[in-house]
Design a protein around this motif. Structure first.
Motif, PDB file in Angstrom:
ATOM      1  N   ARG A   1       0.840  -1.189   0.000  1.00  0.00           N
ATOM      2  CA  ARG A   1       0.000   0.000   0.000  1.00  0.00           C
ATOM      3  C   ARG A   1       0.881   1.247   0.000  1.00  0.00           C
ATOM      4  O   ARG A   1       1.692   1.448   0.907  1.00  0.00           O
ATOM      5  N   LEU A   2       0.681   2.104  -1.009  1.00  0.00           N
ATOM      6  CA  LEU A   2       1.442   3.333  -1.136  1.00  0.00           C
ATOM      7  C   LEU A   2       0.915   4.402  -0.183  1.00  0.00           C
ATOM      8  O   LEU A   2      -0.300   4.573  -0.028  1.00  0.00           O
TER       9      LEU A   2
ATOM     10  N   GLU B   1      -2.662   7.602   2.481  1.00  0.00           N
ATOM     11  CA  GLU B   1      -2.612   6.252   1.910  1.00  0.00           C
ATOM     12  C   GLU B   1      -3.501   6.174   0.671  1.00  0.00           C
ATOM     13  O   GLU B   1      -4.620   6.704   0.642  1.00  0.00           O
ATOM     14  N   ALA B   2      -2.983   5.525  -0.366  1.00  0.00           N
ATOM     15  CA  ALA B   2      -3.786   5.313  -1.569  1.00  0.00           C
ATOM     16  C   ALA B   2      -4.996   4.440  -1.248  1.00  0.00           C
ATOM     17  O   ALA B   2      -4.973   3.626  -0.315  1.00  0.00           O
TER      18      ALA B   2
ATOM     19  N   TYR C   1      -7.657   1.463  -2.379  1.00  0.00           N
ATOM     20  CA  TYR C   1      -7.598   0.248  -3.192  1.00  0.00           C
ATOM     21  C   TYR C   1      -8.965  -0.429  -3.233  1.00  0.00           C
ATOM     22  O   TYR C   1      -9.673  -0.476  -2.221  1.00  0.00           O
TER      23      TYR C   1
ATOM     24  N   GLU D   1      -6.098   1.307  -7.920  1.00  0.00           N
ATOM     25  CA  GLU D   1      -5.330   2.110  -6.977  1.00  0.00           C
ATOM     26  C   GLU D   1      -5.540   3.581  -7.303  1.00  0.00           C
ATOM     27  O   GLU D   1      -5.347   4.011  -8.434  1.00  0.00           O
TER      28      GLU D   1
ATOM     29  N   SER E   1      -4.171   7.178  -5.845  1.00  0.00           N
ATOM     30  CA  SER E   1      -3.278   7.837  -4.901  1.00  0.00           C
ATOM     31  C   SER E   1      -3.418   9.350  -5.021  1.00  0.00           C
ATOM     32  O   SER E   1      -4.206   9.861  -5.818  1.00  0.00           O
ATOM     33  N   THR E   2      -2.631  10.061  -4.243  1.00  0.00           N
ATOM     34  CA  THR E   2      -2.738  11.514  -4.130  1.00  0.00           C
ATOM     35  C   THR E   2      -2.688  12.198  -5.496  1.00  0.00           C
ATOM     36  O   THR E   2      -1.728  12.028  -6.249  1.00  0.00           O
TER      37      THR E   2
END
Length: 229
Positions: free
Chosen positions: A111-112, A118-119, A121, A144, A146-147
């Motif tokens: 997990r990024l 946190e991204a 999912y 996914e 993310s930011t």
């Protein structure tokens, strides 16, 4: 003398073709290019046998055949799929930018986390996949997000050893973090470090053509012209 005259005559007769080759070479090294996909590191979004169009003017204008940047033309963004020269050995690679200069990024169990966020999912599917060193596997496909970048598909291979976690690091000025979408089968920034901007070649924008290399190079017509996300 006769040989020299013959050579000169051949050059004059073919100067148009030679000029075309010269301009074509400059075009491929400075303006646009195509990049065959040789490995599985960007599955499921890019497949072996895809040929992608690369815009070499997306980020930089360079002296042809060098990494000397003459001018910046655009800013790389999180989520861009880019080609670049490996900072380890110069090999041309294609990966996705996941973190920009100044970002603090870490990974915990796949997990990024970027700048403390946190991204998100979502589990999508489980499919059969193969890996040369491990044979037939079950691949998990997830969405996914993310930011500040759009959602994309990634693939996980829980059965194989991989670098699934790393401690927080801050991306230095003028450098980028790259990851493959096939997270457990990709040699990327987790192994060779950050990528300086001067090593970026261009942005991969769409699939030109595609053929299934495991099925007698049968064309995958549904992938022709597909825009990359």
């Amino acid at each position: 003398m006769n040989k020299t005259m013959h050579t000169g005559g051949w050059l004059r007769a073919n100067k148009g073709f030679l000029m075309f080759l010269l301009l074509f070479g400059v075009f491929r090294t400075a303006v646009a290019d195509w990049n065959p996909i040789p490995s599985a590191s960007m599955r499921p979004n890019l497949l072996e046998g895809d040929v992608v169009f690369v815009n070499r003017l997306a980020f930089n204008v360079k002296v042809p055949l060098t990494d000397i940047v003459l001018q910046h033309t655009g800013e790389p963004q999180r989520g861009d799929i880019v080609t670049f020269s490996s900072p380890r050995d110069g090999t041309r690679l294609i990966k996705r930018i996941v973190a920009l200069p100044g970002d603090t990024v870490e990974m915990r169990d796949e997990r990024l986390i970027i700048n403390g966020r946190e991204a998100r999912y979502e589990r999508q599917d489980t499919v059969g996949d193969s890996m040369a060193a491990a044979g037939q596997l079950q691949a998990q496909r997830l969405s996914e997000r993310s930011t500040a970048s759009p959602a994309r598909q990634i693939q996980l291979l829980p059965q194989v050893p991989a670098r699934r976690s790393f401690a927080p690091v801050t991306v230095p000025a003028g450098q980028y973090m790259m990851l493959g979408d096939n997270r457990d089968n990709s040699a990327d920034s987790r192994y060779f470090g950050f990528v300086p901007r001067a090593l970026l070649i261009g942005k991969a924008e769409r699939i030109l053509v595609s053929a299934d290399i495991l099925d007698h190079w049968q064309p995958r017509l549904q992938r022709f012209g597909m825009k990359l996300q």
